[in-house]
Design a protein around this motif. Structure first.
Motif, PDB file in Angstrom:
ATOM      1  N   THR A 184      24.526 -23.079  19.050  1.00  0.00           N
ATOM      2  CA  THR A 184      25.604 -24.076  18.622  1.00  0.00           C
ATOM      3  C   THR A 184      24.934 -24.802  17.591  1.00  0.00           C
ATOM      4  O   THR A 184      23.776 -24.829  16.785  1.00  0.00           O
ATOM      5  N   ARG A 185      25.984 -25.660  16.535  1.00  0.00           N
ATOM      6  CA  ARG A 185      25.889 -26.129  15.211  1.00  0.00           C
ATOM      7  C   ARG A 185      24.926 -26.963  15.101  1.00  0.00           C
ATOM      8  O   ARG A 185      23.378 -27.859  13.569  1.00  0.00           O
ATOM      9  N   TYR A 186      24.642 -28.505  15.880  1.00  0.00           N
ATOM     10  CA  TYR A 186      24.813 -29.586  15.504  1.00  0.00           C
ATOM     11  C   TYR A 186      24.671 -30.046  16.803  1.00  0.00           C
ATOM     12  O   TYR A 186      25.425 -31.069  17.102  1.00  0.00           O
ATOM     13  N   ASP A 187      23.588 -29.852  17.616  1.00  0.00           N
ATOM     14  CA  ASP A 187      22.918 -30.560  18.762  1.00  0.00           C
ATOM     15  C   ASP A 187      22.854 -31.406  18.448  1.00  0.00           C
ATOM     16  O   ASP A 187      21.380 -32.049  16.982  1.00  0.00           O
ATOM     17  N   GLU A 188      22.325 -32.749  19.377  1.00  0.00           N
ATOM     18  CA  GLU A 188      21.752 -33.699  19.123  1.00  0.00           C
ATOM     19  C   GLU A 188      21.675 -34.502  20.683  1.00  0.00           C
ATOM     20  O   GLU A 188      22.020 -34.188  22.197  1.00  0.00           O
ATOM     21  N   SER A 189      20.652 -35.399  20.857  1.00  0.00           N
ATOM     22  CA  SER A 189      20.668 -36.603  22.112  1.00  0.00           C
ATOM     23  C   SER A 189      20.346 -35.793  22.767  1.00  0.00           C
ATOM     24  O   SER A 189      21.280 -35.803  23.736  1.00  0.00           O
ATOM     25  N   PRO A 190      19.099 -34.752  23.196  1.00  0.00           N
ATOM     26  CA  PRO A 190      18.799 -34.006  24.636  1.00  0.00           C
ATOM     27  C   PRO A 190      18.411 -35.089  25.645  1.00  0.00           C
ATOM     28  O   PRO A 190      17.667 -36.541  25.451  1.00  0.00           O
ATOM     29  N   SER A 191      18.796 -34.339  27.180  1.00  0.00           N
ATOM     30  CA  SER A 191      18.257 -35.579  27.984  1.00  0.00           C
ATOM     31  C   SER A 191      18.403 -34.850  29.075  1.00  0.00           C
ATOM     32  O   SER A 191      19.080 -33.606  29.528  1.00  0.00           O
ATOM     33  N   PHE A 192      17.089 -34.610  29.899  1.00  0.00           N
ATOM     34  CA  PHE A 192      17.144 -33.877  31.657  1.00  0.00           C
ATOM     35  C   PHE A 192      17.079 -33.799  32.317  1.00  0.00           C
ATOM     36  O   PHE A 192      17.986 -35.624  32.641  1.00  0.00           O
TER      37      PHE A 192
END
Length: 431
Positions: free
Chosen positions: A373-381
């Motif tokens: 994808t092109r607009y990923d944000e805010s990762p969380s495990f």
């Protein structure tokens, strides 16, 4: 502060707490866009007596197991099978099932419901145990997740995440809602509604509280919200920007990004709001702190090298030169999150205005791109470290997505009727 400028500040504040009811704010669908090549074949028979209940325990169990990317469902037909029925191992082995589950749902006293089940190894022709779980009618979905947890852990030997929760923020028609849901986005509860932005929710290690940033007083302020009592407190209302709360692993402290001294720097504060302490004194913008899994270090984003990169420093603080740079793959890397075992770092990397989720092995330095994808944000495990939750855009809409850390499968969680952002995956439930 770019988000603040983008959203603007409104003149009116409407604040509503919802504490006792479950609100169906939107239908959520799961689209599996990839799946692992090796999956465990399992037969989950329809539980007896559940046809009269609105929530079908059997369906939730099947969906959980398949959504993990590690199981495939074997058709069991339409006849319910109780845990007390005899098991014909030969039939299920012939159908290709390596494991078989049967069970029942029974209404007992005081409006409570009991879910009982047994798990069998059809190859070894033996029982692997079972549980009896009692809940209210509204808690049957939790009982189903616990059954799926038991099956996953017995068959695969590692802890699963079906009983964990998500938090995220929805935005629709000028209204912001802080939402808590099951791991798959179902059974949403609205914790907070406001006409002003809510951003950066972060779970306490025991899963009972959320720290977040609210703009309800016309500036960013960090709050702690008790999900059990709906009480909340201000944790940081310093001059300037108060942002990016992150809990220490023991839940006694939070790391914050504050601009009280000018340029944004990293601070630590006790979880009751006392003992504010500055960690670094740099001339750069240092933000987005997150604790290491052992609580002894802080990872953060800094532009000290000219472009945003991820650095690491001791919780005792740093001189300008003592922080260690962590990311070297690409010229723009932000939003670090550390895996529960401390071995991997997830972050967002930007190349030619494309923002993608990456995963770095902290021992070898090897980097894997997890998304297209092109607009990923805010990762969380996830609590077991096997999955990552993040926000992205699909067909022009803001959605949530989940990807396995081995990159074998992906989910898109689409909430109709509004945009969703700032997700955070909760810990294993401890209460």
């Amino acid at each position: 502060m770019g988000l603040i400028k983008k959203l603007g500040l409104k003149a009116l504040v409407t604040l509503l707490f919802v504490t006792t009811s479950t609100l169906a704010i939107a239908d959520l669908t799961v689209l599996v866009t990839g799946i692992g090549s090796t999956r465990f074949p399992i037969a989950v028979a329809d539980f007896s007596n559940e046809t009269s209940f609105p929530q079908k325990v059997t369906k939730i169990i099947r969906d959980d197991l398949v959504s993990s990317g590690k199981f495939t469902n074997i058709d069991t037909g339409s006849s319910p099978i109780s845990e007390s029925n005899a098991v014909d191992f030969g039939i299920w082995k012939t159908k290709g099932a390596s494991a078989f589950i049967s069970g029942s749902v029974t209404q007992i006293t005081n409006g409570q419901y009991e879910v009982r089940f047994r798990l069998y190894d059809t190859i070894k022709r033996q029982s692997l145990g079972g549980l009896s779980i009692v809940s209210s009618k509204s808690g049957l979905h939790i009982s189903a997740h616990k059954v799926a947890d038991y099956i996953y852990e017995k068959l695969l030997g590692s802890r699963s995440i079906f009983s964990t929760q998500l938090s995220y923020v929805t935005h629709y028609r000028g209204r912001y809602q802080l939402v808590v849901s099951d791991w798959n986005g179902q059974n949403e509860h609205v914790a907070l509604t406001s006409s002003e932005p809510i951003i950066s929710p972060a779970w306490s290690p025991d899963g009972t509280k959320l720290a977040y940033v609210s703009f309800e007083r016309k500036k960013p302020i960090v709050y702690i919200h008790n999900l059990l009592t709906s009480q909340r407190m201000i944790i940081s209302d310093q001059k300037g920007n108060n942002s990016a709360p992150a809990w220490s692993p023991d839940g006694t402290k939070l790391a914050l990004a504050l601009s009280k001294t000018g340029n944004t720097q990293i601070f630590i504060v006790n979880s009751d709001g006392s003992g504010l302490r500055r960690l670094n004194r740099s001339y750069s913008i240092d933000t987005e702190p997150t604790f290491s899994s052992d609580g002894q270090s802080i990872y953060f984003t800094s532009d000290r090298g000219g472009q945003p990169q991820i650095y690491k420093m001791s919780i005792q603080g740093e001189s300008y030169s003592s922080a260690q740079r962590v990311t070297f793959n690409g010229s723009y890397n932000t939003s670090a999150r550390i895996s529960p075992d401390g071995k991997k770092c997830a972050y967002i990397s930007c190349v030619e205005n494309v923002f993608r989720l990456k995963l770095q092995d902290l021992t070898t330095g090897i980097v894997t791109v997890l998304t297209n994808t092109r607009y990923d944000e805010s990762p969380s495990f996830s609590a077991n470290g096997e999955y990552l939750l993040y926000a992205t855009q699909v067909n022009g809409r803001q959605v949530l997505a989940i990807v396995s850390t081995d990159n074998s499968m992906h989910y898109i969680l689409t909430i109709s009727g509004g945009n969703v952002h700032n997700p955070a995956w909760g810990p294993f439930i401890q209460y």
